[in-house]
Design an enzyme around this catalytic site. Sequence first.
Site, mmCIF file in Angstrom:
data_model
loop_
_atom_site.group_PDB
_atom_site.id
_atom_site.type_symbol
_atom_site.label_atom_id
_atom_site.label_comp_id
_atom_site.label_asym_id
_atom_site.label_seq_id
_atom_site.Cartn_x
_atom_site.Cartn_y
_atom_site.Cartn_z
ATOM 1 N N ARG A 56 23.263 31.837 52.750
ATOM 2 C CA ARG A 56 22.186 31.818 51.772
ATOM 3 C C ARG A 56 20.886 31.254 52.335
ATOM 4 N NH1 ARG A 56 23.583 31.963 46.623
ATOM 5 N NH2 ARG A 56 21.333 32.189 46.343
ATOM 6 N N GLU A 94 51.703 29.633 36.889
ATOM 7 C CA GLU A 94 52.883 30.501 36.891
ATOM 8 C C GLU A 94 53.584 30.491 38.254
ATOM 9 O OE1 GLU A 94 52.043 34.253 34.944
ATOM 10 O OE2 GLU A 94 51.220 33.230 33.179
ATOM 11 N N HIS A 100 51.959 36.608 33.171
ATOM 12 C CA HIS A 100 50.883 37.304 33.889
ATOM 13 C C HIS A 100 51.312 37.798 35.271
ATOM 14 C CE1 HIS A 100 48.730 34.730 30.987
ATOM 15 N NE2 HIS A 100 47.916 35.758 30.891
ATOM 16 N N ARG A 127 21.458 32.819 42.278
ATOM 17 C CA ARG A 127 21.094 34.200 42.621
ATOM 18 C C ARG A 127 20.392 34.838 41.433
ATOM 19 N NH1 ARG A 127 26.408 34.459 45.288
ATOM 20 N NH2 ARG A 127 26.027 35.170 47.415
HETATM 21 N N1 URA Z 1 32.015 34.249 47.215
HETATM 22 C C1 URA Z 1 31.147 33.513 46.494
HETATM 23 O O1 URA Z 1 31.530 32.923 45.482
HETATM 24 N N2 URA Z 1 29.869 33.447 46.913
HETATM 25 C C2 URA Z 1 29.415 34.093 47.995
HETATM 26 O O2 URA Z 1 28.226 34.020 48.306
HETATM 27 C C3 URA Z 1 30.337 34.869 48.725
HETATM 28 C C4 URA Z 1 31.634 34.936 48.311
#
Ligand code: URA
Length: 280
Positions: free
Chosen positions: A232, A90, A20, A178
């Site tokens: 968040r 790898e 890869h 989310r």
């Molecule tokens: N990366 C993630 O996994 N979540 C986020 O909210 C921002 C970057």
Amino acid sequence: MNFDSSSARSPQTDGGMQYHIRCKPGDLAKYVLMPGDPERVPLIGKNWDEYKEVAFNREYRSAVGIYKGVNISACSTGIGGPSTEIAFVELSRVGCDTFIRVGSTGAIQPEIECGDMIINTGAVRLDGSSDLYVRKEYPAVASYEVTMALIEACENLEKRYFLGISACSASFYAGQSRLSLGDYWQSSFDTNFEDLVKMGVTNYEMETATLFVLASLSKFRAGSICGVIGNRITDEWSTEGFEEDVSRVACEAVGILSSWDKLKARTGKRYVFPGMFAGD
Ligand code: URA
């Protein structure tokens, strides 16, 4: 490149060219920076005195160079545990032994702002991939040496940083509570998030747990630093400048680690400890 005569069980050429990442032993330096995004590899390289791209196959872009006299590499991982597992396996086969994730992250504690750095000392293993290597009780923990080097790099470069445990998720949307498929929602999406906040977990990201577990199993060193691009709790989102900042800090950490590695070699010590620097 033709891999057709290589073994399906271990696809690599006789010279050790990996399927890869398309690198072979000797192509990369032992210190490797691991961003998710292939575009971040040349960006990281802007901090180096010398930069040479070695390969670019699928999500894996790799480069080698020199930073402040130290041989250094970068290889992108793509997003998530499965592609990080491939990169780690790898890269370790071609001679890398010190791995630093250079990522982005969403904070889940109110005091952490966009533009801050989070150095993860451990990760809640929601990545999925590490479960295929070890039982759930096995921890995903950083190398303390890489962590200390990242702290010192943030201090030297005057970057605001936090230390903490990430929630390393196998999913960006549902797994990080989310909205994803219209208004589809499970009650666990709320409780999972609230519980992580109560546990004091600092951030969501998607690669650290896989990296930490595989590095521990290999007896290699791994650390993780992420630039905060969202919060968040406050619902902020800003990516401005984070890639340059996190790249600079990670390169500086390699310079610091290399000086400590030389000190260990000079003094015949296996591990760095604070008193070691007294006579330095
Ligand atoms: N990366 C993630 O996994 N979540 C986020 O909210 C921002 C970057």
